[in-house]
Design an enzyme around this catalytic site. Structure first.
Site, PDB file in Angstrom:
ATOM      1  N   GLU A  25      10.263  15.951   7.834  1.00 13.08           N
ATOM      2  CA  GLU A  25       9.351  14.996   7.310  1.00 13.08           C
ATOM      3  C   GLU A  25       9.057  15.349   5.817  1.00 13.08           C
ATOM      4  OE1 GLU A  25       8.053  11.896   7.748  1.00 13.08           O
ATOM      5  OE2 GLU A  25       7.326  12.361   5.697  1.00 13.08           O
ATOM      6  N   ILE A  77      -1.649  -4.168  14.310  1.00 15.92           N
ATOM      7  CA  ILE A  77      -1.327  -5.270  15.522  1.00 15.92           C
ATOM      8  C   ILE A  77      -0.434  -4.803  16.853  1.00 15.92           C
ATOM      9  CG2 ILE A  77      -1.019  -7.650  16.035  1.00 15.92           C
ATOM     10  CD1 ILE A  77      -2.284  -8.431  13.553  1.00 15.92           C
ATOM     11  N   HIS A 132       1.679  -6.594  18.887  1.00 16.03           N
ATOM     12  CA  HIS A 132       2.281  -7.795  18.897  1.00 16.03           C
ATOM     13  C   HIS A 132       2.795  -8.058  20.388  1.00 16.03           C
ATOM     14  CE1 HIS A 132       2.247  -8.491  14.374  1.00 16.03           C
ATOM     15  NE2 HIS A 132       2.761  -7.396  14.408  1.00 16.03           N
ATOM     16  N   LYS A 168       5.100 -13.968   6.920  1.00 10.26           N
ATOM     17  CA  LYS A 168       4.280 -14.282   7.923  1.00 10.26           C
ATOM     18  C   LYS A 168       2.844 -14.613   7.329  1.00 10.26           C
ATOM     19  CE  LYS A 168       5.956 -11.749  11.907  1.00 10.26           C
ATOM     20  NZ  LYS A 168       5.784 -10.667  12.689  1.00 10.26           N
ATOM     21  N   ARG A 204       6.804  -2.086   3.309  1.00 11.40           N
ATOM     22  CA  ARG A 204       7.411  -2.406   4.451  1.00 11.40           C
ATOM     23  C   ARG A 204       9.007  -2.043   4.355  1.00 11.40           C
ATOM     24  NH1 ARG A 204       4.466  -7.961   4.912  1.00 11.40           N
ATOM     25  NH2 ARG A 204       3.917  -7.317   3.121  1.00 11.40           N
ATOM     26  N   CYS A 213     -20.337  12.284   8.536  1.00  6.43           N
ATOM     27  CA  CYS A 213     -19.867  10.962   7.936  1.00  6.43           C
ATOM     28  C   CYS A 213     -20.777  10.212   8.544  1.00  6.43           C
ATOM     29  CB  CYS A 213     -18.505  10.740   7.951  1.00  6.43           C
ATOM     30  SG  CYS A 213     -17.940   8.948   7.364  1.00  6.43           S
ATOM     31  N   CYS A 272     -21.084  11.940   2.198  1.00  8.02           N
ATOM     32  CA  CYS A 272     -20.409  13.212   3.009  1.00  8.02           C
ATOM     33  C   CYS A 272     -19.358  13.710   2.209  1.00  8.02           C
ATOM     34  CB  CYS A 272     -20.057  12.695   4.333  1.00  8.02           C
ATOM     35  SG  CYS A 272     -18.656  11.447   4.473  1.00  8.02           S
TER      36      CYS A 272
END
Lengths: 474, 409
Positions: A43, A59, A61, A265, A326, A415, A457
């Protein structure tokens, strides 16, 4: 149990290397971890889920609006079932709030029956059209002018950060190597006599593997071309999002979707599992795969749309504005292809549904690897993982008397806006996949993610993070 | 698993207002002050400069905590109030576990905070190196860490000049200060000293159009009033001022808020619309100096004592509000027959510079008071207007409105 962030990569040859530790790459790594294989993930960033996966609409879906019969439709539906079950088992916060796809004009209302029918074909038989009265009864703060809605009860909200981290944690605990800060430069065939496979030249040296999985997200087309294919081009589609503070949560009960158009969308309003409200995304096709900044124009467009959908939203304090890219392609479906002769699988064109589909994609890619000749060996059950809860629908450590009695660090809040305790920050810093930055710590704990953005914080959280980094450096 | 108990007075927040309230409640019975931070003192604990009487912030905190302790208040730190369980009952979390504390009077003194970059909707990337003054001062003064090497300071109200001193003291070069207003809003001596002696340029009528940089800030785009844009290279940006009351607890308790200040609406006795719930200090009005917040705390304590002695909670109150260009007024309620406002004055803020404005107070078209300000009203700084006319307010009348008639610059 190995996560590396610097230094030379190990010698020897992996059975499989997955390029990219987003939600898809880590899901594949987790699935492969069930088999007696030597697997690694490389990565480029200093953390898992640090690109597209961290900045989506969160979400889970149903896939009610997918193209019936497409690979995406199948994998979203299957992935939804798998991830919903996995989330329950692993403590990933999910809230089944349901979605209302709201029609604001006659043209949109006329489109609802076809959408309901499509939902039925996509395995959502409980989707139904409701009238304006019911819409306003169920969503009383909705702006004026809604004519009707498609009610999709199966849609849920989920924590995308915990999902990716859970996959990575389980994979690493089961023996997968995760090499961070490891950018892929190029791929070549391993020279004759050293086995048939790939030699990956990275920013941290060369690593060899028999099989290669390309889950490089925005860069999946570049990797694909390096392997000699020209099947798709990724055009980053920027989605800007605005996050509103907790008081906005009372204004919204469902995921509020617009009727989709050819342009995408559209802009939605959705609660988050952290108790906030999300407004977005924009959809801007760009050339620059690093353009994750927000813009004045994007913010203005979102506020205008948000004011129409839920007028009260705009008066609430904004806790974050962010943008994700995206991995859109010229195709209307996921681009998952096996190249058995090359011992190579492409997993490209994974759009915002990739979070939902991730576990099904992983299972599918594993099948494709077997089909390409990889001997998977006997699968075993992975040790279950229990992730720290970041969701408001479930008890958080500061609310748990028994936890605080056992360890008082869970009673000390650091926090205040997000109510994150010193115990949770300590755990995240000492976790099997520790954060590489304060943002990574925020994605693991919510620390510094609230309305004050560190006014109270910030300095203390940084101190805790730096202390840990100094200990690790010795 | 939640231990329950009762006290006479519960003060939430141990900043100047909360501590000063507690210091004057020696006769109130059991008084408990809850502070969520590890140390009491609020904002002054990281203000390592003068301006607190003859003291620095931390010295002033020691004075206030000493006075509260001598009055018999129980001061508890690292205790977080997490919500309400009843009209005068609060739930808390601390290392000792969960508690539910019921009081005869609750004083909210949760203070104010600066609005961060996100709330100001500043576009661009999300790199490290983006601060508020609060985070900057804690980083430097409480943790001894370096914030960066070259900074831009957003804002030119008094707190911006505190940020400048903290940055320069930490060895950080300051590329510029930027304000969207035509002039600074601080003391003339501070502004002149910073610009001339310390050579920090002030860009006026300018805003931050974008933040640049990936992992670390690399610069900001500044936009001038005429549309010109320029990039200023920096690795640190400090968003100063633009204070908002930290009103979460008040709002969660259903306490009526004022749309101008966004803090609880109170009368001249610091009473909110909820019986038994008082509010004092910068929760009521963006940010005033710590000494002012503490004076309010003292006055609130007197009102709390009257309440404990059985004084009735006012049922009928006349709302008070402002009209543009005035931003807000405090207090926002007049109780007929109630005490005069603190020190006989209302506090006001303007959104624009107003040169010696005429201030007019009226109710239902009837002028209650007219006053010419002897100085310029400056945005982000409060000015006072006499409250000598409150006795003339019609107890059955409508809202009392403050307007300003002025030349604006």
């Amino acid at each position: 149990m190995t996560v590396t962030t610097a230094g030379e990569l190990p010698d020897g040859t992996y059975d499989v290397v997955v390029v990219g530790a987003g939600v898809v790459g880590t899901a594949i790594a987790r699935e492969l971890a069930r088999h007696p294989l030597r697997t690694a993930v490389v990565e480029a960033a200093n953390d898992v889920g640090d690109a597209t996966s961290k900045a989506n609409t969160a979400i889970l879906h149903t896939g009610f609006d997918a193209v019936p019969g497409s690979l995406e439709s199948r994998l979203v539906r299957e992935g939804q079932r798998r991830l919903a079950a996995y989330a329950t088992e692993s403590g990933i916060p999910v809230e089944p709030v349901g979605a209302l796809l709201v029609a604001w004009d006659e043209e949109q209302r006329a489109a609802l029956p076809a959408l309901a029918e499509k939902a039925g074909r996509n395995g959502c038989p409980d989707a139904r059209i409701i009238g304006a009265d019911e819409v306003y009864r169920r969503e009383p703060h909705l702006g004026p002018g809604a004519l009707a809605a498609l009610d999709v009860p199966g849609e849920s909200i989920i924590c995308p950060w915990t999902t990716t981290l859970s996959y990575a944690t389980q994979a690493v605990r089961a023996g997968v190597d995760l090499h961070l800060n490891c950018r892929l430069h190029d791929v070549s065939r391993t020279p004759d006599g050293e086995g048939d496979g790939h030699s990956l030249r990275t920013s941290r040296g060369t690593v060899r593997t028999r099989y290669l999985v390309n889950a490089a997200g925005l860069h999946s087309d570049t990797v694909d071309r390096a392997l000699g294919h020209d099947d798709f081009t990724v055009t980053p589609r920027r989605g800007q999002l605005i996050v509103f503070d907790k008081f906005a949560r009372d204004l919204v009960r469902h995921i509020l979707l617009p009727v989709p158009t050819a342009l995408g969308k559209g802009v939605l309003v959705a609660p988050t599992v952290y108790g906030n409200v999300l407004l977005g995304p924009t959809a801007e096709d760009l050339d620059d795969k690093a353009a994750t900044g927000s813009t004045a124009g994007g913010i203005a467009v979102l506020r205008e749309k948000g004011r129409r959908i839920v007028p009260g939203l705009i008066d609430e304090e904004v806790t974050a504005v962010y943008a994700g890219l995206r991995a859109a392609t010229e195709h209307d479906d996921f681009q998952i292809r096996a190249h058995p002769g090359q011992r190579y699988i492409t997993v490209g064109g994974i759009r915002s549904t990739g979070l939902t589909a991730s576990m099904a994609i992983a299972a599918y890619v594993t099948e494709l690897l077997a089909g390409a000749g990889l001997g998977l060996g006997e699968p075993r059950d992975l040790e279950p993982v229990r992730m720290p809860n970041l969701g408001e629908a479930f008890p958080r450590p500061y609310q748990r008397a028994e936890l605080i009695a056992a360890d008082p660090e869970y009673g000390v809040l650091v926090c205040h806006c997000e109510r994150v305790t010193r115990g949770e920050i300590r755990d995240a810093l000492a976790g099997p996949v520790p954060p590489g930055s304060l943002d990574g710590l925020r994605r693991r704990t919510r620390a510094r993610g609230g309305r004050c953005q560190g006014f109270y914080c910030g300095a203390e959280v940084r101190e805790l993070f730096d202390e840990r980094a100094e200990v690790q450096r010795g | 698993m939640r231990s329950e108990r009762t006290v006479d007075v519960l003060v939430v927040g141990a900043g100047p207002a909360g501590l000063a309230t507690a210091a004057r409640l020696a006769d109130a019975g059991e008084v408990e002050v809850l502070e969520r931070e590890a140390r009491a003192g609020g904002i002054p604990r990281h203000c390592h400069h003068g301006g607190f009487g003859q003291r620095t912030g931390p010295q002033y905190v020691r004075k206030l905590t000493g006075e509260a302790a001598r009055a018999g208040a129980r001061l508890r730190t690292s205790v977080t109030v997490t919500g309400w369980a009843g009209p005068l009952t609060l739930d808390t979390t601390s290392a000792q576990g969960l508690e539910r504390i019921t009081a005869r009077a609750v004083v909210l003194a949760t203070g104010a905070r600066e609005r961060p970059r996100s709330a100001r909707l500043v576009p661009g990337s999300r790199p490290a190196g983006v601060f508020t003054t609060g985070e900057l001062q804690q980083t430097v003064h409480l943790h001894g860490r370096s914030p960066g090497t070259r900074a831009v300071v957003i804002g030119a109200e008094p707190v911006a000049y505190s940020a400048v001193r903290t940055l320069l003291g930490a060895g950080v070069e300051i590329a510029a200060m930027i304000t969207g207003l035509p002039r600074h809003q601080a003391a003339v001596t501070d502004a002149a000293d910073t610009r001339l002696r310390r050579r920090v340029p002030l860009l006026t009528d300018a805003t931050v159009a974008e933040l640049l940089g990936r992992e670390r800030l690399s610069g900001i785009v500044v936009r001038h009033a005429d549309g010109r844009r320029a990039v200023i290279a920096c690795d640190t940006v400090v968003f100063t001022g633009d204070f908002v009351p930290d009103h979460e607890l008040a709002r969660r308790g259903g306490v009526l808020l004022d749309p101008g200040t966004r803090g609880p609406a109170v009368d001249s006795a610091f009473r909110t619309a909820e019986p038994g719930v008082f509010a004092a200090g910068n929760l009521l009005h963006g940010a005033e100096p710590a000494l002012y917040a503490a004076r309010e705390g003292g006055l609130a304590a007197a009102a709390v004592l009257r309440h404990l002695e059985g004084a009735p909670w006012p049922a009928e109150q006349i709302p008070v509000r402002t009209e543009d260009p005035l931003g807000w007024v405090a207090p926002q309620r007049i109780t007929p027959g109630g005490p005069p406002p603190p020190y006989g004055r209302f506090l006001l803020r303007t959104t624009r510079f107003l040169v010696r404005p005429h201030l007019v107070v009226h109710q239902d078209g009837r002028i209650l008071h007219r006053q010419r300000l002897a100085h310029t009203a400056v945005p982000n700084r409060s000015f006072a207007v006499s409250g000598s006319w409150v006795g003339a307010v019609d107890p059955r009348g409508g809202t009392v409105i403050f307007t300003a008639e002025q030349r604006s610059i």
